[in-house]
Design a protein around this motif. Structure first.
Motif, PDB file in Angstrom:
ATOM      1  N   UNK A 104       2.781  -3.001  -8.148  1.00  0.00           N
ATOM      2  CA  UNK A 104       2.706  -4.459  -8.292  1.00  0.00           C
ATOM      3  C   UNK A 104       3.587  -4.919  -9.450  1.00  0.00           C
ATOM      4  N   UNK A 107       7.373  -4.547  -8.720  1.00  0.00           N
ATOM      5  CA  UNK A 107       7.785  -5.551  -7.741  1.00  0.00           C
ATOM      6  C   UNK A 107       7.849  -6.938  -8.368  1.00  0.00           C
ATOM      7  N   UNK A 108       6.865  -7.255  -9.193  1.00  0.00           N
ATOM      8  CA  UNK A 108       6.865  -8.567  -9.837  1.00  0.00           C
ATOM      9  C   UNK A 108       8.098  -8.711 -10.720  1.00  0.00           C
ATOM     10  N   UNK A 110      10.972  -7.190 -10.295  1.00  0.00           N
ATOM     11  CA  UNK A 110      12.132  -7.357  -9.409  1.00  0.00           C
ATOM     12  C   UNK A 110      12.206  -8.809  -8.951  1.00  0.00           C
ATOM     13  N   UNK A 111      11.044  -9.378  -8.579  1.00  0.00           N
ATOM     14  CA  UNK A 111      11.067 -10.768  -8.127  1.00  0.00           C
ATOM     15  C   UNK A 111      11.573 -11.682  -9.236  1.00  0.00           C
ATOM     16  N   UNK A 115      15.136 -12.317  -7.684  1.00  0.00           N
ATOM     17  CA  UNK A 115      14.976 -13.342  -6.661  1.00  0.00           C
ATOM     18  C   UNK A 115      14.738 -14.725  -7.241  1.00  0.00           C
ATOM     19  N   UNK A 117      14.548 -18.209  -8.787  1.00  0.00           N
ATOM     20  CA  UNK A 117      15.526 -19.131  -9.363  1.00  0.00           C
ATOM     21  C   UNK A 117      15.124 -19.457 -10.791  1.00  0.00           C
ATOM     22  N   UNK A 125       5.796 -18.494 -15.076  1.00  0.00           N
ATOM     23  CA  UNK A 125       5.301 -17.150 -14.768  1.00  0.00           C
ATOM     24  C   UNK A 125       5.689 -16.192 -15.898  1.00  0.00           C
ATOM     25  N   UNK A 182       5.267  -5.133 -16.225  1.00  0.00           N
ATOM     26  CA  UNK A 182       6.228  -6.160 -15.801  1.00  0.00           C
ATOM     27  C   UNK A 182       7.287  -6.368 -16.886  1.00  0.00           C
ATOM     28  N   UNK A 208      18.241  -7.308  -0.826  1.00  0.00           N
ATOM     29  CA  UNK A 208      17.367  -6.130  -0.886  1.00  0.00           C
ATOM     30  C   UNK A 208      18.198  -4.848  -0.899  1.00  0.00           C
TER      31      UNK A 208
END
Lengths: 319, 307
Positions: A104, A107-108, A110-111, A115, A117, A125, A182, A208
């Motif tokens: 988790x 991935x967070x 990476x986002x 990803x 903006x 966040x 994170x 990806x």
């Protein structure tokens, strides 16, 4: 009149001379440097005194028991008590942390890095994650008590402890370290230069595909460093476990207990053993068994830290 | 013969695009998990905290001490102890941490720094339960009780010194980062004017790194106030504490109050509102440390932007 002028000149010459030689006989810069050095030495001195004191106290146990101290389980008898139960508990908690928080958390990251903006929501966040990392661990204990213990009970894994078992502990610890995973992953991903990504996009790869084949291989050593340090944190935390009902006394699962019974029954962890032995009424527990347990705990942590530093040195890539 | 390229050729395989969207959604969900956790914390704490504050007798919040099992919830007792212990810790850690940071950043050779900094980071990784044990078995008898012969075995002084040991490496490493972030050109300008190294450190490097240094101090204060195990093990007062300003007395901080209620024989069942009071104290602690951390984060961002 002329005499005064000459002595003024003399004084000025001395002043200029002293200034040019950056202080010359002035002791103050040296004293300043000395004070700073003293602070540094004291900081390390405390570490040395701490380790010496702990190891000296632990020595009788280490000498008498040797490796069996690590392989023996909990006992009310100081002659036979060991830390094995705690090691198993800590390893299970760390495994749950690795299973939940690492995927988790990475991935967070990476986002957020690849990803998201750059807008208000993303910054919100990001700020939230950074603030979460500083929340005292005991607050996570309360979170576990109010949320994860009932959750574990609800999904039917409460067992004999009504949810106050190692599964709830693992989930709580995963929530505790998630922000740290994170943040360290973000740092690692950010250190991959944009040109590497552009090379991927340039040959027509999707986002990806670029992440999987370009960003991740470069960021992985850095991410691993962070996750290993996170495991060290999960190994050393005590306070949240106390809140969610870790066993601080003696317990033993029945000989024929199934794996599920053991997982949902009472549990303990390595740092919790240090705590509970320090409050035992039998003097031997606090005098020498607790320091010996600390030695075991510190060895585990130094190994994890050493692995992280080794990974970091490998990861330090100059682009 | 020539075939014109259309947008269809450039958008790529629809399967690849579908996969792209799926992966993106997975990552987004993971990103939202962190928000979910903070929401959960607030929900978990505020529900019971509200029950506590709406049902408790307001007079019980300002009595003589913190004895939740007897219905006495004197919040000032906990706050005084928290501030007192964190203050003692800061008194120890600020000079040690800043001195070590300045020496490492400005005087130490690069080789020495490469060796010493990881060691400091290891010191920062020592679990608090170890420092709690050490505060109880070494700092208390060997230091506190020797200097103050009247001191009891459990004192806020011993806990405060232990907390100081805990946060010293934190201040040292974060401040060192801030001092190293000061550009070399500023130092060179100072040397160019004929300033000595110590003058440069005091009047150029230190002011230039001030926001980072202050950030490290606030972070350390937040850590000190949120620290549980050292205080719980070394400051004593299991079960409750009288309101006192004397650091040579036992005391109970907000964190220790939560821990000792939770490890009591009746495991957070307690009587009356004892269980709810845990969450009220936890919420208070959460809000205090949250505000300290956001101030600190903002300061760090400021010095990152400047250089």
């Amino acid at each position: 009149m002329s005499i005064t002028t000459r002595s003024n000149k003399e004084a000025t010459r001395r002043e200029v001379d002293r200034a040019i030689r950056s202080g010359g006989g002035d002791w103050r810069p040296l004293a300043f440097q000395g004070l700073l050095l003293l602070a540094l030495i004291t900081s390390f001195g405390i570490l040395v005194v701490l380790l010496t004191d702990i190891v000296t106290n632990a020595w009788p146990t280490i000498q008498a028991r040797g490796f069996s101290f690590v392989t023996d389980g909990l006992s009310l008898n100081p002659e036979t008590a060991g830390v094995f139960t705690g090691i198993i508990g800590s390893v299970i908690i760390a495994s749950i942390v690795a299973l939940l928080a690492f995927p988790i958390g990475i991935s967070a990251a990476v986002y957020l890095e690849e990803y998201a903006p750059d807008n208000r929501r993303t910054r919100f966040v990001d700020t939230t994650v950074r603030n979460l990392a500083g929340v005292p661990s005991i607050v996570y204990g309360l979170l576990g008590l109010a949320m994860f213990v009932p959750l574990v009970r609800m999904i039917g894994l409460g067992g004999s402890t009504g949810g106050k078992n190692i599964l709830a502990a693992g989930i709580t610890m995963a929530a505790l370290v998630l922000p740290i995973v994170i943040i360290t992953s973000i740092e690692a991903i950010r250190s991959v230069p944009a040109t590497i990504r552009e090379a991927g996009f340039g040959v027509g790869a999707t986002q990806w595909e670029v992440i999987r084949s370009h960003v991740m291989p470069s960021a992985l050593p850095g991410i691993l460093t962070g996750t290993v340090l996170t495991l060290a944190r999960a190994f050393g935390e005590t306070a949240p476990l106390l809140v969610i009902g870790v066993a601080t006394g003696y317990f033993a699962p029945a000989g024929d207990a199934s794996i599920l019974d053991r997982l949902t029954g009472p549990y303990t962890a390595l740092p919790v053993i240090v705590f509970s032995w320090s409050r035992q009424t039998q003097a031997a527990f606090a005098d020498t068994l607790a320091p010996a347990a600390i030695v075991v705990l510190l060895i585990v942590l130094f190994l994890l830290n050493g692995a992280a530093i080794w990974l970091r040195n490998r990861a330090e890539k100059r682009w | 013969m020539t075939q014109s390229i259309t947008t269809v050729d450039l958008t790529g395989d629809p399967r690849r695009r579908r996969k792209e969207r799926r992966v993106r959604a997975i990552f987004l969900a993971a990103g939202l998990a962190s928000i979910a956790i903070s929401a959960l914390i607030i929900v978990a704490l505020s529900g019971e905290a509200w029950r506590f504050i709406s049902q408790v007798d307001p007079a019980a919040l300002f009595t003589v001490g913190w004895f939740p099992r007897r219905g006495l919830y004197d919040i000032p007792t906990l706050i005084i102890a928290t501030v007192l212990i964190a203050g003692i810790g800061m008194l120890v850690a600020v000079p040690l941490g800043l001195g070590a940071a300045a020496y490492l950043s400005e005087y130490a050779s690069p080789r020495a720094r490469r060796r010493l900094k990881p060691t400091l980071e290891i010191l920062a990784g020592i679990p608090s339960v170890v420092l709690g044990f050490w505060a109880l078995t070494f700092i208390s008898p060997e230091i506190v009780q020797r200097v103050f012969t009247s001191a009891k075995p459990f004192t806020m002084m011993a806990a405060g010194l232990g907390v100081g040991v805990l946060i010293t490496p934190l201040i040292a490493t974060v401040s060192e980062d801030a001092m190293r972030a000061v550009p070399t050109s500023l130092r060179e300008a100072s040397y160019g004017l004929g300033a000595s190294r110590s003058t440069t450190v005091r009047s150029v490097v230190f002011p230039a790194s001030l926001s980072g240094v202050v950030a490290s101090l606030i972070l350390a204060l937040s850590r000190a106030m949120g620290e549980t195990m050292i205080v719980f093990m070394a400051a004593g007062a299991v079960g409750g504490a009288l309101r006192t300003f004397n650091p040579l007395e036992p005391g109970q901080t907000m964190t220790a109050a939560v821990a000792s209620l939770a490890t009591g024989s009746d495991q957070v069942a307690g009587e009356g509102l004892a269980f709810q009071s845990l969450f009220f104290v936890g919420l208070l602690l959460f809000l205090i440390t949250l505000s300290l951390n956001s101030i600190s984060n903002r300061l760090v961002r400021r010095y990152r932007n400047r250089y």
